[in-house]
Design a protein around this motif. Sequence first.
Motif, short mmCIF file in Angstrom:
data_model
loop_
_atom_site.label_atom_id
_atom_site.label_comp_id
_atom_site.label_asym_id
_atom_site.label_seq_id
_atom_site.Cartn_x
_atom_site.Cartn_y
_atom_site.Cartn_z
N SER A 52 0.82 -1.20 0.00
CA SER A 52 0.00 0.00 0.00
C SER A 52 0.86 1.26 0.00
O SER A 52 0.64 2.18 -0.79
N GLY A 53 1.84 1.30 0.90
CA GLY A 53 2.72 2.46 0.96
C GLY A 53 3.52 2.66 -0.32
O GLY A 53 3.72 3.79 -0.77
N ARG A 56 1.18 3.95 -3.03
CA ARG A 56 0.87 5.36 -2.76
C ARG A 56 2.03 6.26 -3.23
O ARG A 56 1.81 7.24 -3.93
N LEU A 65 -2.41 9.76 -7.80
CA LEU A 65 -3.00 9.11 -6.63
C LEU A 65 -4.48 9.48 -6.52
O LEU A 65 -4.81 10.66 -6.37
N PRO A 69 -9.33 5.38 -1.50
CA PRO A 69 -8.31 4.32 -1.36
C PRO A 69 -8.41 3.26 -2.45
O PRO A 69 -9.51 2.90 -2.88
N THR A 98 -4.76 3.79 0.73
CA THR A 98 -3.73 4.59 0.08
C THR A 98 -3.99 6.08 0.18
O THR A 98 -3.13 6.89 -0.18
N ASN A 99 -5.18 6.47 0.65
CA ASN A 99 -5.50 7.88 0.83
C ASN A 99 -4.99 8.42 2.17
O ASN A 99 -5.14 9.60 2.45
N ARG A 106 -2.75 3.35 8.03
CA ARG A 106 -3.00 2.49 6.87
C ARG A 106 -3.07 1.02 7.29
O ARG A 106 -3.98 0.30 6.90
N GLU A 226 9.26 1.55 2.17
CA GLU A 226 8.15 1.35 3.10
C GLU A 226 8.53 0.35 4.21
O GLU A 226 8.14 0.54 5.37
#
Length: 246
Positions: A52-53, A56, A65, A69, A98-99, A106, A226
């Motif tokens: 996810s990180g 993003r 982006l 999410p 991801t938002n 997260r 990440e």
Amino acid sequence: YVSTSQAPSCIFNQRVSSSRRFAAQSFELERFRAIARCLNTTLNDVVLAVCSGALRAYLISLNQLPKRPLIAMVPASLRSDDSDTGNQITMILANLATNKSDPLERIKIIQRSMQHAKERFKRMTSQQILNYSALVYGASGVNILSGMMPKHQAFNLVISNVPGPKKPLYWNGACLDALYPASIVLDGQALNITMTSYLDKLEVGLTACRQAVPRMQSLLGFLEDEIQTFEALCQLNLNISKPRAS
């Protein structure tokens, strides 16, 4: 709860060309396990949070982006015992959050999303799970293959984490050093992240359409970034929890 209409429009959800790009890397499994122990969560949740990180950061680098999410389709085991017979696998829609800029926020959202889905499936019989999956994912599959509703997708990408060999493999006496999984992409699914474990490593294989997903190989660097972010947070948490000398 993640609905089948929650996934936002994303660069991963467009028609693909005939060109492909594949990128792979090995990561130490113990790094993920240490983070999971520190945050009291599962290894798979840590893997999803790291992905996810990285996603993003990658999408921010392209100024792409989405405000909502990303949603990942994640194959997950429903097994609650140590038996090794029978197939107890289903597909879960996971909120990748991801938002959110905070990695700890997260991973908490990812953890709740996965746990809620697993608990819902565990209340169903095997036949009910099959019927539900056919209803939910069947329509999404038709949409991906036909492109009838290009702005509607149940998920943005597939992230698979499959347990692999725990003993070294050989070919004509030569020991296998790494095992990189490669998958496929389709119209509407221009990026696929597939992982498998081999010995003490997590082998990551990224497959993408070269035209739809530019500079995809940079995702490998974002994955490492990440992991280091979570390691730093765990180290900070360890230092704070240590008793001070009087």
